[in-house]
Write an enzyme that holds these catalytic residues in place. Structure first.
Site, PDB file in Angstrom:
ATOM      1  N   SER A 189      57.330  25.677   9.534  1.00 36.99           N
ATOM      2  CA  SER A 189      55.907  25.408   9.342  1.00 36.99           C
ATOM      3  C   SER A 189      55.489  24.157  10.106  1.00 36.99           C
ATOM      4  O   SER A 189      54.317  23.978  10.423  1.00 36.99           O
ATOM      5  CB  SER A 189      55.606  25.215   7.850  1.00 36.99           C
ATOM      6  OG  SER A 189      55.961  26.376   7.132  1.00 36.99           O
TER       7      SER A 189
ATOM      8  N   GLY B 281      59.869  33.458   9.396  1.00 36.12           N
ATOM      9  CA  GLY B 281      61.028  33.121   8.559  1.00 36.12           C
ATOM     10  C   GLY B 281      60.772  33.516   7.119  1.00 36.12           C
ATOM     11  O   GLY B 281      61.605  34.167   6.470  1.00 36.12           O
ATOM     12  N   HIS B 282      59.602  33.139   6.602  1.00 37.28           N
ATOM     13  CA  HIS B 282      59.257  33.527   5.232  1.00 37.28           C
ATOM     14  C   HIS B 282      59.184  35.050   5.104  1.00 37.28           C
ATOM     15  O   HIS B 282      59.652  35.639   4.134  1.00 37.28           O
ATOM     16  CB  HIS B 282      57.897  32.938   4.829  1.00 37.28           C
ATOM     17  CG  HIS B 282      57.849  31.444   4.849  1.00 37.28           C
ATOM     18  ND1 HIS B 282      57.203  30.729   5.842  1.00 37.28           N
ATOM     19  CD2 HIS B 282      58.353  30.517   4.000  1.00 37.28           C
ATOM     20  CE1 HIS B 282      57.312  29.434   5.591  1.00 37.28           C
ATOM     21  NE2 HIS B 282      58.013  29.272   4.486  1.00 37.28           N
TER      22      HIS B 282
ATOM     23  N   ASP C 170      67.309  25.722   6.080  1.00 38.76           N
ATOM     24  CA  ASP C 170      67.404  24.514   5.256  1.00 38.76           C
ATOM     25  C   ASP C 170      68.755  24.548   4.540  1.00 38.76           C
ATOM     26  O   ASP C 170      68.845  24.780   3.332  1.00 38.76           O
ATOM     27  CB  ASP C 170      66.237  24.461   4.274  1.00 38.76           C
ATOM     28  CG  ASP C 170      64.893  24.433   5.008  1.00 38.76           C
ATOM     29  OD1 ASP C 170      64.783  23.705   6.007  1.00 38.76           O
ATOM     30  OD2 ASP C 170      63.968  25.145   4.601  1.00 38.76           O
TER      31      ASP C 170
ATOM     32  N   GLY D  70      65.754  30.286   3.024  1.00 36.18           N
ATOM     33  CA  GLY D  70      66.198  30.334   4.411  1.00 36.18           C
ATOM     34  C   GLY D  70      67.470  29.518   4.598  1.00 36.18           C
ATOM     35  O   GLY D  70      67.600  28.416   4.064  1.00 36.18           O
TER      36      GLY D  70
ATOM     37  N   GLY E  97      54.138  27.457   1.609  1.00 36.75           N
ATOM     38  CA  GLY E  97      53.035  28.021   2.372  1.00 36.75           C
ATOM     39  C   GLY E  97      53.221  27.829   3.872  1.00 36.75           C
ATOM     40  O   GLY E  97      54.332  27.600   4.342  1.00 36.75           O
TER      41      GLY E  97
ATOM     42  N   VAL F  51      65.301  32.434  11.245  1.00 38.01           N
ATOM     43  CA  VAL F  51      64.531  33.234  12.208  1.00 38.01           C
ATOM     44  C   VAL F  51      64.091  32.307  13.336  1.00 38.01           C
ATOM     45  O   VAL F  51      63.630  31.187  13.083  1.00 38.01           O
ATOM     46  CB  VAL F  51      63.320  33.893  11.534  1.00 38.01           C
ATOM     47  CG1 VAL F  51      62.457  34.626  12.551  1.00 38.01           C
ATOM     48  CG2 VAL F  51      63.794  34.853  10.441  1.00 38.01           C
TER      49      VAL F  51
END
Lengths: 289, 289
Positions: free
Chosen positions: B186, B36-37, B150, B147, B31, B176
């Site tokens: 986040s 990026g998500h 990570d 992504g 969440g 991103v």
């Protein structure tokens, strides 16, 4: 019966059944097949369109100094047994096929593996859970069959399936015994003639404790230990009692209780157990008579 | 877009797609969705019939003293972002849904988790691998998107899929960044205004090392450390360099090398990295510019 050694061949063999929505019953084994395995094949045969059997002596579930190297291997005989039992596909992978990169990631069993065989064999159930998860992934069975004899293994595999939300039914089948009560095991071939004469006392120790009508787990354990101590060859590895299948400390009167042991003969380390339903006047719920 | 919270609802929602042989693209998230998500959702949308997104702040991947309790949670906003990104099913399970029995069995990552974030956050990647295996099991996607930011997580999840023979493609998507180079995360919302002003230096440290043309991993690490040390707020957690994706010690000249760090601001622990292809004159192979 088709004999395959690679995952690719296995999945090619199973693909037509899957696209035809046929059901797969799966019996993972370490080979050295005996009447106990045959009873699993038979149940799988009765309930499924396709019966897949695997033979894989899993290095990850053997500790240092255990019998990985000498574990009985009899491929030709096993193939014959599986064929005569009506199995459809026999999967016999190499270690490299199942562990192409060694053991970079494994299933770690944090609950239920610190007692009984888990305490005597550190890492054993991590090895079992890891290879079973891999085998489930490549076979994708509807139902998998295991002997109740390996009661701790069965409890841990049921937890594995629950934990990782696998759409697989895990079914335990009753322990198959020799006429004198000795549980069938691939390791029985290790017994010397003298050890074999005493081996029926293993199960008798459990039966005697059960017949006593006692309900205190520590007294049941002491009773089993007393009988086993009368065997002049070999030695007790452990005798323990827990709630089953949680394998937690007994804390309710009305629970399933497992009384289990491992007994170390010169070469053969044998296990056996009984499960008692204290809610049901001491009768066993698992057909283990 | 359908929002579901239980595995049963999720599988009911996906069942018609599965029986219709449609492909599922899956993006697991914690969440606090950001650009990026959204880039992952967009790639999944382009390549699959159905896009499933999960939002689950996984307690097992947070250690004692880490930010599990305070990790940003913004359900309503996230739903809107997912909907506007064209996702079909949003899966937001509770902790009890994903871990009904606690943590009795987990995936233990034995390789690649003893360096970088794995050393700073013991058990973190066990938590990641465990929850991803569970999510893969309930979603059964054809392809899952993560992504590249990570990078260690991505390497470990690719190994997980290989190790357990999962029929899933794992695809990494480029990091991103904000216009000033800061990688989207986040956790950026934790930054104070002063920290945010210095945060672009994080990526600049990597770019500067890369632009130097140096090829010795220990010198690259020292260069990045020197730049990071010039930031007057926060402190270096680690700067390390390994072969990628093996995360083993660099031992070949012609290898992909990851130079990665974690930097601890007051509340935000941020990570970033570059991957250099020493076989390819130092250019990055992963679109991370």
């Amino acid at each position: 019966m088709l004999v395959v050694t690679t995952i690719k061949e296995l999945q090619q063999a199973l693909s037509p059944y899957l696209s035809d929505n046929q059901t797969i019953g799966f019996v993972p084994t370490m080979g050295a097949l005996h009447a106990g395995h045959q009873s699993l094949f038979s149940v799988a045969r009765d309930h499924h369109d396709v019966v897949v059997v695997s033979i894989f002596v899993n290095p990850l579930q053997f500790g240092p100094g255990e019998d990985y190297e000498t574990y009985p291997r009899q491929q030709a005989l096993d193939e014959q047994v599986a064929r005569e039992s009506g199995c459809d596909v026999l999967f016999c992978p190499t270690v490299g096929e199942m562990y192409p990169d060694g053991f970079p990631q494994v299933v770690h069993v944090k609950q239920g593996a610190d007692v009984m065989c888990g305490r005597s064999r550190p890492g054993h159930f991590d090895g079992v859970a890891t290879v079973v998860l891999k085998l489930f992934s490549v076979v994708q069975p509807n139902e998998a069959f295991f002997g109740e004899k390996d009661a701790q293994q069965l409890a841990i595999i049921k937890q594995l399936v629950k934990e990782f939300f696998l759409p697989i039914t895990v079914t335990g089948c009753p322990t198959v015994r020799e006429e004198d009560g000795l549980a069938r095991s691939s390791r029985n071939v290790y017994l010397t003639a003298e050890e074999r004469r005493y081996a029926p006392l293993l199960y008798k120790a459990l039966q005697k404790a059960q017949a006593s009508g006692k309900r205190d787990p520590s007294i049941l354990v002491a009773d089993v230990k007393a009988t086993l101590a009368s065997i002049p060859v070999g030695e007790i590895d452990y005798v323990e009692a827990y709630e089953y299948p949680s394998l937690k400390k007994v804390n309710e009167a009305n629970a399933l209780i497992i009384v289990a042991f491992a007994y170390q003969f010169k070469k053969a380390r044998l296990i056996d157990h009984i499960v008692m339903d204290f809610n049901n006047r001491g009768e066993t719920p698992c057909s283990e008579q």
